[in-house]
Design a protein around this motif. Structure first.
Motif, PDB file in Angstrom:
ATOM      1  N   GLU A 191       0.852  -1.185   0.000  1.00  0.00           N
ATOM      2  CA  GLU A 191       0.000   0.000   0.000  1.00  0.00           C
ATOM      3  C   GLU A 191       0.887   1.234   0.000  1.00  0.00           C
ATOM      4  N   LEU A 192       0.570   2.175  -0.874  1.00  0.00           N
ATOM      5  CA  LEU A 192       1.323   3.424  -0.982  1.00  0.00           C
ATOM      6  C   LEU A 192       0.535   4.535  -0.297  1.00  0.00           C
ATOM      7  N   TYR A 193       1.248   5.383   0.455  1.00  0.00           N
ATOM      8  CA  TYR A 193       0.625   6.512   1.137  1.00  0.00           C
ATOM      9  C   TYR A 193       1.530   7.748   1.007  1.00  0.00           C
ATOM     10  N   PRO A 194       0.978   8.924   0.732  1.00  0.00           N
ATOM     11  CA  PRO A 194       1.779  10.146   0.851  1.00  0.00           C
ATOM     12  C   PRO A 194       2.210  10.327   2.312  1.00  0.00           C
ATOM     13  N   VAL A 195       3.418  10.853   2.505  1.00  0.00           N
ATOM     14  CA  VAL A 195       3.904  11.080   3.866  1.00  0.00           C
ATOM     15  C   VAL A 195       3.441  12.441   4.366  1.00  0.00           C
ATOM     16  N   GLY A 196       3.830  13.505   3.698  1.00  0.00           N
ATOM     17  CA  GLY A 196       3.472  14.855   4.133  1.00  0.00           C
ATOM     18  C   GLY A 196       4.374  15.339   5.253  1.00  0.00           C
ATOM     19  N   GLY A 197       4.139  16.572   5.681  1.00  0.00           N
ATOM     20  CA  GLY A 197       4.954  17.175   6.725  1.00  0.00           C
ATOM     21  C   GLY A 197       5.984  18.114   6.147  1.00  0.00           C
ATOM     22  N   PRO A 198       6.665  18.892   6.998  1.00  0.00           N
ATOM     23  CA  PRO A 198       7.644  19.875   6.519  1.00  0.00           C
ATOM     24  C   PRO A 198       8.808  19.255   5.747  1.00  0.00           C
ATOM     25  N   TYR A 199       9.275  18.071   6.151  1.00  0.00           N
ATOM     26  CA  TYR A 199      10.409  17.419   5.497  1.00  0.00           C
ATOM     27  C   TYR A 199       9.939  16.450   4.418  1.00  0.00           C
ATOM     28  N   GLY A 200       8.902  15.696   4.707  1.00  0.00           N
ATOM     29  CA  GLY A 200       8.456  14.641   3.798  1.00  0.00           C
ATOM     30  C   GLY A 200       7.269  15.023   2.938  1.00  0.00           C
ATOM     31  N   GLU A 201       7.112  16.300   2.638  1.00  0.00           N
ATOM     32  CA  GLU A 201       5.893  16.757   1.974  1.00  0.00           C
ATOM     33  C   GLU A 201       5.690  16.127   0.602  1.00  0.00           C
ATOM     34  N   ARG A 202       6.795  15.714  -0.078  1.00  0.00           N
ATOM     35  CA  ARG A 202       6.663  15.132  -1.414  1.00  0.00           C
ATOM     36  C   ARG A 202       7.100  13.669  -1.434  1.00  0.00           C
ATOM     37  N   MET A 203       7.139  13.027  -0.278  1.00  0.00           N
ATOM     38  CA  MET A 203       7.570  11.640  -0.210  1.00  0.00           C
ATOM     39  C   MET A 203       6.385  10.688  -0.101  1.00  0.00           C
ATOM     40  N   THR A 204       6.643   9.426  -0.444  1.00  0.00           N
ATOM     41  CA  THR A 204       5.640   8.362  -0.399  1.00  0.00           C
ATOM     42  C   THR A 204       6.207   7.194   0.387  1.00  0.00           C
ATOM     43  N   MET A 205       5.455   6.684   1.337  1.00  0.00           N
ATOM     44  CA  MET A 205       5.873   5.488   2.083  1.00  0.00           C
ATOM     45  C   MET A 205       5.139   4.265   1.533  1.00  0.00           C
ATOM     46  N   VAL A 206       5.748   3.092   1.728  1.00  0.00           N
ATOM     47  CA  VAL A 206       5.189   1.841   1.222  1.00  0.00           C
ATOM     48  C   VAL A 206       5.002   0.888   2.399  1.00  0.00           C
ATOM     49  N   TYR A 207       3.826   0.347   2.519  1.00  0.00           N
ATOM     50  CA  TYR A 207       3.492  -0.523   3.655  1.00  0.00           C
ATOM     51  C   TYR A 207       3.170  -1.930   3.155  1.00  0.00           C
ATOM     52  N   PHE A 208       3.744  -2.943   3.816  1.00  0.00           N
ATOM     53  CA  PHE A 208       3.470  -4.351   3.557  1.00  0.00           C
ATOM     54  C   PHE A 208       2.556  -4.853   4.687  1.00  0.00           C
ATOM     55  N   PRO A 209       1.240  -4.873   4.490  1.00  0.00           N
ATOM     56  CA  PRO A 209       0.337  -5.200   5.598  1.00  0.00           C
ATOM     57  C   PRO A 209       0.558  -6.594   6.175  1.00  0.00           C
ATOM     58  N   GLU A 210       0.798  -7.592   5.295  1.00  0.00           N
ATOM     59  CA  GLU A 210       0.941  -8.962   5.784  1.00  0.00           C
ATOM     60  C   GLU A 210       2.215  -9.147   6.584  1.00  0.00           C
ATOM     61  N   ARG A 211       3.202  -8.322   6.335  1.00  0.00           N
ATOM     62  CA  ARG A 211       4.495  -8.445   7.024  1.00  0.00           C
ATOM     63  C   ARG A 211       4.669  -7.391   8.118  1.00  0.00           C
ATOM     64  N   ARG A 212       3.735  -6.462   8.212  1.00  0.00           N
ATOM     65  CA  ARG A 212       3.847  -5.338   9.160  1.00  0.00           C
ATOM     66  C   ARG A 212       5.202  -4.638   8.989  1.00  0.00           C
ATOM     67  N   LEU A 213       5.559  -4.486   7.739  1.00  0.00           N
ATOM     68  CA  LEU A 213       6.854  -3.932   7.340  1.00  0.00           C
ATOM     69  C   LEU A 213       6.616  -2.610   6.612  1.00  0.00           C
ATOM     70  N   LEU A 214       7.443  -1.596   6.916  1.00  0.00           N
ATOM     71  CA  LEU A 214       7.300  -0.268   6.317  1.00  0.00           C
ATOM     72  C   LEU A 214       8.567   0.110   5.577  1.00  0.00           C
ATOM     73  N   TYR A 215       8.382   0.613   4.353  1.00  0.00           N
ATOM     74  CA  TYR A 215       9.471   1.234   3.593  1.00  0.00           C
ATOM     75  C   TYR A 215       9.299   2.739   3.753  1.00  0.00           C
ATOM     76  N   GLY A 216      10.206   3.352   4.513  1.00  0.00           N
ATOM     77  CA  GLY A 216      10.029   4.726   4.947  1.00  0.00           C
ATOM     78  C   GLY A 216      10.671   5.770   4.064  1.00  0.00           C
ATOM     79  N   ALA A 217      10.617   5.557   2.732  1.00  0.00           N
ATOM     80  CA  ALA A 217      11.162   6.534   1.781  1.00  0.00           C
ATOM     81  C   ALA A 217      12.598   6.907   2.190  1.00  0.00           C
ATOM     82  N   ASP A 218      12.905   8.200   2.243  1.00  0.00           N
ATOM     83  CA  ASP A 218      14.246   8.648   2.638  1.00  0.00           C
ATOM     84  C   ASP A 218      14.140   9.432   3.943  1.00  0.00           C
ATOM     85  N   LEU A 219      13.533   8.781   4.954  1.00  0.00           N
ATOM     86  CA  LEU A 219      13.215   9.466   6.208  1.00  0.00           C
ATOM     87  C   LEU A 219      13.791   8.775   7.431  1.00  0.00           C
TER      88      LEU A 219
END
Length: 449
Positions: free
Chosen positions: A373-401
Motif C-alpha cells: 500500500e502506498l501513502y503520501p507522507v506529508g509534513g515539513p520534510y516529507g511533503e513530497r515523499m511516499t511510504m510503502v506498507y506491507f500489511p501482511e508483514r507489518r513492514l514499512l518502507y520509509g522513503a528517505d526518512l
C-alpha cells in the motif's frame, strides 16, 4: 581562414583588455554561498544554502588548485583542504572534481587562453542585454563546448558558459546536457594594470548555483611552493574509489551483492539501495537510482531471481536530483511510475513522460504476502515523499526518512517525526522499517521511542 582571424581578433582584444595575464600563482580570498540544488524539500526549489569562506591558490599555467574552505553554516565541519592536480582531486569527489574543473577553466583569463588555443574557435552570434552588445565565441571543450560573451565596448569576457554532460555527477546527470553559466561583474583594476571581476554569479540550467564575492586577488610571477599541489597515495586511492562509485560506472554488485530482506523482497545495494518486490502478477521496483544502465542491470537481476514475471510498476518515493538517474529510462521503457502527486509537475517537465501515476491517498498494489500500500507522507520534510506498507508483514518502507544518529542512539528527529506522524495518521501496524538507504531494517519500537 578570414572567420578564424576575426574570432581570434575578438579573443586577443579581450586578453589585451584584461591586462597582463598571470603567469604563475593566483591567490584568491573570498566568501561564497552555494545553493544545494536538488537537495531540498522540493526538487524544484527554493534551495537550501551553504555559506563558506575560502582561500584558493591556483597555478595559472597548469590549472592546478589548492582550496581551503570554512563552512559558516551549522552542521558542516571544517576547515577542509582540497587539491586538484593532474586529474585527481584530493579531499574531493568525482562530482566536486568536475565542478572545480569548470570553475578553473571558466575563469576569465583561462577561458580566453583556451579559446585562443582552439583550432575550432568560431563566432556563435551576437547577444543584446542591458543596452549592451556582446560578441559570442564558441569552441569545443571536454564533452561539450564553451562559449564566451565579450562586451563589445570594453572587450571584457562578462560571461563564460559551459554546455556539456556530467555523467559522474548524481545531481546533474539526470538532466542530460546541462548549461553552467558564469556571469562576471564588479570588474576592478589591480596593481600591474590587470582587471579582475570581484563577483561571480553562477547558475545551472537557469537555477542559481553559486554567488562568489572576492575579498582580495593577487597574481605572482613566482610559481607556488613546490608542495602546494602535492597529493598523497592514500588521497589518490580515495579519489579513485569515489570515481568507481560514480553513476556512470557503478554496477549491480559493486557495493554489495543483492540479498533478500524477506521472501520475494530483494534489496539491490548501490550508494543507496533499490528494492524489488515479487508479486504473483509481476515485479514492483522501488526507486530508479544511478543511471539508465543501472536500471537495466537491476531489472535483469530481478528477472533472473524471479523468472517469468514482467516489471509492472516502479515506485519513486522521493524526488531529490541524486535519486533520479534512471527515471528517464523507466519512462522510455513504458513502466508505470507511482509518485507523490506533488512531484508530478517537476518529473513531467524533466522526462516529458506520461506514465506517471499520482499518489494522493492510499493506493494498493498486488495481492498475497507481498501486497503493498502506498501513502503520501506529508509534513515539513516529507511533503513530497511516499511510504510503502506491507500489511501482511507489518513492514514499512520509509522513503528517505530514516537516519540513525551517528554517533549515539536514536534517529534524526525531523524526518523521523514526519514518518511517525504519517504512520499514526493512516493507523498502520508496523513492526520494522527500512528505507532508501542501504541499512536496516530497524525495529519500529526503537524508531518511535
Amino acid at each position: 581562414m578570414l572567420c578564424l582571424l576575426l574570432q581570434l581578433a575578438l579573443v586577443d582584444s579581450a586578453r589585451h583588455a584584461m591586462g597582463p595575464e598571470p603567469t604563475h600563482a593566483v591567490r584568491i580570498v573570498g566568501i561564497q554561498h552555494t545553493f544545494l540544488l536538488g537537495n531540498a524539500e522540493r526538487a524544484d526549489g527554493p534551495w537550501r544554502t551553504l555559506y563558506a569562506r575560502f582561500a584558493a591558490v591556483y597555478d595559472a599555467t597548469e590549472g592546478h588548485l589548492r582550496l581551503t574552505s570554512q563552512p559558516l553554516s551549522a552542521g558542516f565541519a571544517g576547515p577542509s583542504v582540497a587539491i586538484l592536480s593532474d586529474s585527481v582531486m584530493a579531499g574531493g569527489s568525482a562530482t566536486s572534481y568536475e565542478d572545480w574543473l569548470d570553475r578553473i577553466n571558466a575563469s576569465p583569463e583561462r577561458a580566453l587562453a583556451l579559446a585562443a588555443a582552439s583550432p575550432s574557435l568560431r563566432l556563435a552570434g551576437v547577444a543584446h542585454r542591458y543596452g549592451l552588445t556582446f560578441d559570442i565565441v564558441e569552441f569545443p571543450w571536454r564533452n561539450g563546448h564553451m562559449r564566451i560573451e565579450l562586451e563589445r565596448e570594453t572587450h571584457l569576457p562578462d560571461v563564460v558558459e559551459i554546455v556539456r554532460l556530467y555523467p559522474k555527477d548524481f545531481r546533474r546527470a539526470p538532466f542530460g546536457v546541462s548549461t553552467v553559466r558564469f556571469e562576471y561583474v564588479d570588474w576592478q583594476i589591480h596593481p600591474g594594470g590587470w582587471w579582475w571581476p570581484m563577483q561571480h554569479k553562477v547558475s545551472l540550467n537557469g537555477e542559481p548555483l553559486r554567488d562568489v564575492t572576492i575579498d582580495s586577488v593577487t597574481a605572482s610571477d613566482q610559481p607556488p611552493p613546490a608542495d602546494s599541489f602535492a597529493t598523497s597515495d592514500s588521497a589518490r586511492a580515495q579519489f579513485a574509489a569515489s570515481r568507481a562509485r560514480a553513476p556512470d560506472v557503478i554496477r549491480v554488485g559493486s557495493i554489495a551483492p543483492p540479498a533478500e530482506l524477506a521472501p520475494g523482497i530483494l534489496r539491490i545495494p548501490e550508494l543507496w539501495a533499490m528494492t524489488v518486490v515479487r508479486q504473483d502478477d509481476g515485479l514492483v521496483i522501488f526507486e530508479a537510482h544511478q543511471s539508465a544502465q543501472f536500471l537495466h542491470e537491476a531489472i535483469d537481476t530481478a528477472r533472473r531471481r524471479y523468472p517469468g514475471l514482467p516489471v509492472k510498476a516502479l515506485v519513486m518515493t522521493s524526488d531529490p536530483w541524486a535519486h533520479l538517474g534512471g527515471v528517464r529510462e523507466a519512462v522510455a521503457l513504458g513502466i508505470p511510475i507511482y509518485v507523490n502527486a506533488r512531484s508530478l509537475p517537476f518529473l513531467t517537465s524533466l522526462t516529458h513522460g506520461s506514465k506517471f501515476v499520482p499518489v494522493t491517498g492510499k493506493v494498493a498494489l498486488g495481492a498475497g504476502t507481498n501486497r503493498i500500500e502506498l501513502y503520501p507522507v506529508g509534513g515539513p520534510y516529507g511533503e513530497r515523499m511516499t511510504m510503502v506498507y506491507f500489511p501482511e508483514r507489518r513492514l514499512l518502507y520509509g522513503a528517505d526518512l530514516v537516519f540513525p544518529n551517528q554517533p549515539g542512539p536514536g534517529y534524526d528527529p525531523t524526518p523521523a517525526t514526519d514518518l511517525r506522524r504519517a504512520v499514526e495518521r493512516e493507523h498502520l501496524a508496523v513492526d520494522s522499517v527500512f528505507c532508501v538507504q542501504r541499512y536496516g531494517p530497524f525495529a519500529w519500537s526503537d524508531f518511535v521511542r
